[in-house]
Each structure stands twice: as C-alpha cells, then as structure tokens.
Design an enzyme around this catalytic site. Sequence first.
Site, PDB file in Angstrom:
ATOM      1  N   GLU A 150     -27.294   6.288  42.865  1.00  0.00           N
ATOM      2  CA  GLU A 150     -27.196   6.254  41.906  1.00  0.00           C
ATOM      3  C   GLU A 150     -25.578   6.620  41.201  1.00  0.00           C
ATOM      4  OE1 GLU A 150     -30.645   7.057  38.856  1.00  0.00           O
ATOM      5  OE2 GLU A 150     -31.743   5.368  39.640  1.00  0.00           O
TER       6      GLU A 150
ATOM      7  N   GLU B 266     -35.783   2.361  44.219  1.00  0.00           N
ATOM      8  CA  GLU B 266     -37.052   3.254  42.804  1.00  0.00           C
ATOM      9  C   GLU B 266     -37.878   2.307  42.098  1.00  0.00           C
ATOM     10  OE1 GLU B 266     -35.180   6.575  41.013  1.00  0.00           O
ATOM     11  OE2 GLU B 266     -34.276   7.032  42.735  1.00  0.00           O
TER      12      GLU B 266
HETATM   13  C1  BGC Z   1     -33.263   8.848  39.930  1.00  0.00           C
HETATM   14  C2  BGC Z   1     -34.143   9.889  39.752  1.00  0.00           C
HETATM   15  C3  BGC Z   1     -35.375   9.899  38.431  1.00  0.00           C
HETATM   16  C4  BGC Z   1     -35.473   8.324  37.534  1.00  0.00           C
HETATM   17  C5  BGC Z   1     -36.479   8.551  36.414  1.00  0.00           C
HETATM   18  C6  BGC Z   1     -33.812   7.554  39.101  1.00  0.00           C
HETATM   19  O1  BGC Z   1     -32.077   7.335  37.544  1.00  0.00           O
HETATM   20  O2  BGC Z   1     -32.699   8.627  40.693  1.00  0.00           O
HETATM   21  O3  BGC Z   1     -34.229  11.223  40.656  1.00  0.00           O
HETATM   22  O4  BGC Z   1     -36.552  11.264  38.332  1.00  0.00           O
HETATM   23  O5  BGC Z   1     -34.771   7.723  37.773  1.00  0.00           O
HETATM   24  O6  BGC Z   1     -35.776   8.951  35.688  1.00  0.00           O
END
Ligand code: BGC
Length: 457
Positions: free
Chosen positions: A171, A362
């Site tokens: 990110e 993610e």
């Molecule tokens: C990140 C994680 C974070 C998640 C929730 C993403 O932006 O890669 O490290 O915990 O979102 O905030």
Amino acid sequence: MKISDINTKTLPKDFVWGVATSSYQIEGGFESGDRGRCIWDDFCDQPGAISDGTRGGIGIDHIKRFKEDIGIMELMGIDSYRFSFSWPRVQKGGSSDFNLKGLEFYDSLIDSLLEKNITPNATLYHWDLPSELQAAGGWTNPKTTDLFGEYAAFLAKRFGDRIKFWAPINEPWCVTYLGNTIGHHAPGLRDLTATVKVAHQLVRAHALAAQAIKANSDGAKVGPVLNLADQVFTGEITPEIENDLNLVSGMVNNWWLQGMLNGKYPENVLDNFEKLTGIRPNEDEIPDTKYGRDWVGLNYYNAQIFQAGEGLEIFPGTKYLGGAWLGDEKTDIGWPWTPEGIRKTLHIINDFSPNIPIYVTENGACYNTNLDSNGHVYDSKREAYLARYINEVVKAKNEGVNLKGYYSWSLLDNFEWAFGYEMRFGMVHVNYENYARTLKQSGHEYSNLIKRHKNGS
Ligand code: BGC
C-alpha cells in the site's frame, strides 16, 4: 447473507484462498528482541499518536507462537499465507550486515509453512522502516530506495528457493499520504514536499526491488500490492467536482498502476504536485518496470464516498470534496460497507491491464467481538461482511476478471496501527493478556468455504 450462501462452483480448482498479516502488527517492535528500531517504535513514543495508548510491544507474541499460528491455518485449509519481512529484524539499521537470528526466524517460518503445503507470499516492506533510514530522510531520500534494492536482492537470494510470490511494498498510497501528508501513521509528517518525494521514490523502489528479486531468484513472480478504490459522488457532478474526483483517482489509483506497471505518471497528478510544491517527479528516473508486473494485489475495504464540501487534507489539491468515509452500515472502525466496490475496483485493474493475474491481497472487517461465556466468538457481522464481499469477488471472476485468489485480512487480531490493539480485524481472536488464540465464527465459515470449494460441493 452468509458465507455458506456463496457459490464457489464456478471458480477454478486452483483458486487460491489465503490469509494475510504483517510483521510489525504480529511480531511487535524492538521489545520483541533481536532487531533494530523502526519508525513505528518511534511513532508509538509520541504522546497521543496511538489512540488507545498501547505500543507495538511484542505484537501478539507471534515470534514464539508462529507454529501454533501455522497450525491454525492448516486446520482452516488455507492455501497461501501473505506475511511481511521486518526490515529491521533481518538488517538492523537497514544497511550493512544482515542479522542471522532474524533470518533464521524467517527460515523456520517459511519451512514450517511449506511442510504444511501453505504457499508463502512475501511482502518486503509493510511499513516498518528502520529508524536510522528515517533519520536520513526516509523514503524522501533516493539512498533509501537503493538500500531497499540491496535488501530485496539479499532476501531473494536467501529465500528465493522457497518463496515464489513477492510484493516489494504494501500500500504505497498509505505510506505516502497517511505517513507524510496527514501524519496519522509513522513517520507522522505533515509535509507536502515529503509527500511528493515519497510518492516518486516508492514507485522507483518497486521497480528496483523487482529487478533485484528477478536477478537473484529463478521463477519469482513480483507484483505491487495496492489499496486502490472506487470513487463515488453522492450529488450532482459539476466540472469542478469531476476534476477533483479525477485527481483523487489519480493519486489513489493511477499513480501506482501506471507508475509501477508502465513507468508513466498521470499528468493531472504531476500538474497538481508541481502546483503544490514546485516538484514534478521525473518518469525517466523510474527503473525498467518490466520485472515487477507479474501480478497485481488489491487491498480493498471500502469505496471513497464523497459529497460536496471542502477539500480534504488527505487528498491534497482537491477543493470541492467532503466525506470520503460516508455510508450507512459501518464496521467498528467506522469504515462503510461497499461490497459492490470491490468488484468495480477489480474491473478497474482488469481494464487497465487485461491479462495481468490479480489477487485480492487484503479484505476484511473490524469488529471488536469478544469471547462469550462458553469461550466462542460469534462475530456474525464480520461473517456477513465477508460473505457480501467474497460474493462480489466471485462475481468479478465470473465476469471475466483475471482473478487468481483471495486473502482475508487478517488471520489474527493484531496491532491496528494508530488504533493500537483496540480494533480487531482477525478471524482468530487473540487474548492480549495471555495471547490465547480462538478461531472465530467467521474463521470457521471461511474454512468451510475453502473446503467446500476444494471438494467441489
Ligand atoms: C493494511 C493493514 C491494516 C489493514 C486495516 C491495510 O491498510 O495493509 O496493515 O491493518 O489495512 O487497517
């Protein structure tokens, strides 16, 4: 909707089901031993920086409990684990000698994953920059980029026999804007000049690291992991608003997609950066991008929903957009549910680069549900959220998006950056007093989904 309502029959047999974590969030900071300090250790020292007053500490004791964590993944039927290397653990200070103890930890982690047939997907930088590098300007300094290339080369040489999937940077938008524009993340700056320099160096760093990985490991597949998003406006779109929306999508999406995949920057963002700071990053300084575009990872939580209003600091240069985190149903961290947005954003990537393999690297929800009196965690809101989002992911695949897999954030409750330990994203509950792990309802259902898909039922 429930996870059990999702029809996975249209997905190919080799569709990858994964879970993700990151080093600082589960390993913790310098208190966990045998490592250097990083910018998050320093940020946690700043009064008020972490809203619940906690610090990274020993994370969730993953360094000692990694085998237990891998055991949970095995039980769940997870195909692939996305984790990150901690730069200050494997190379204290970010330059010169590598730290044998740190390297041996990752050897054991990777070997244990492979023993259980879980494919490692490694990120080189998930935000824990060695403090010494920040003292020399951090990501504004091209020297950091060069050192990152050396670090990438070393890790690829050492682990490339066992790791085939690599992402240099997690990110880059968050690194740039949360860390340097609004100071919500380490290093906690509010500095537009730094913002522009970091945005450029991260694109360079991706390409340089990709080249270094390829030079040191046969068969490596390298791609960027980006938190792209769809922008939605709730009212009438005037030409001014349209300009601002294009600027937001330029800063959030196109800068990284175009920069990291094609070595080109969007003109509207270059003009904006130049207007704001006098700096116009030079595309000619981006190393050849051909090594770092084997796949794209999408991290997606919600759309950016705007209404007419004053410009937001996080989108510098915009003047007419308010909102950004609007929406009806929200998770406990205040982020709206926008399941159809993940499908739209997958199409954005697929339209930009039609043949590139895409992974959702993610996606997940913050719900702070605790154990009930029987020791169970019924996180039904998270289950419903995941059901809606995964269903849209399957739809995107059915519509022709070249999607290869989905990783849920996160395997475990962990240190949620500026929110400390008060915000929980895990499918596994962690008791922060004794570090006991308990698989939540969402985790059980995700596991059932994976098993159902595997046996074709
Ligand atoms: C990140 C994680 C974070 C998640 C929730 C993403 O932006 O890669 O490290 O915990 O979102 O905030």
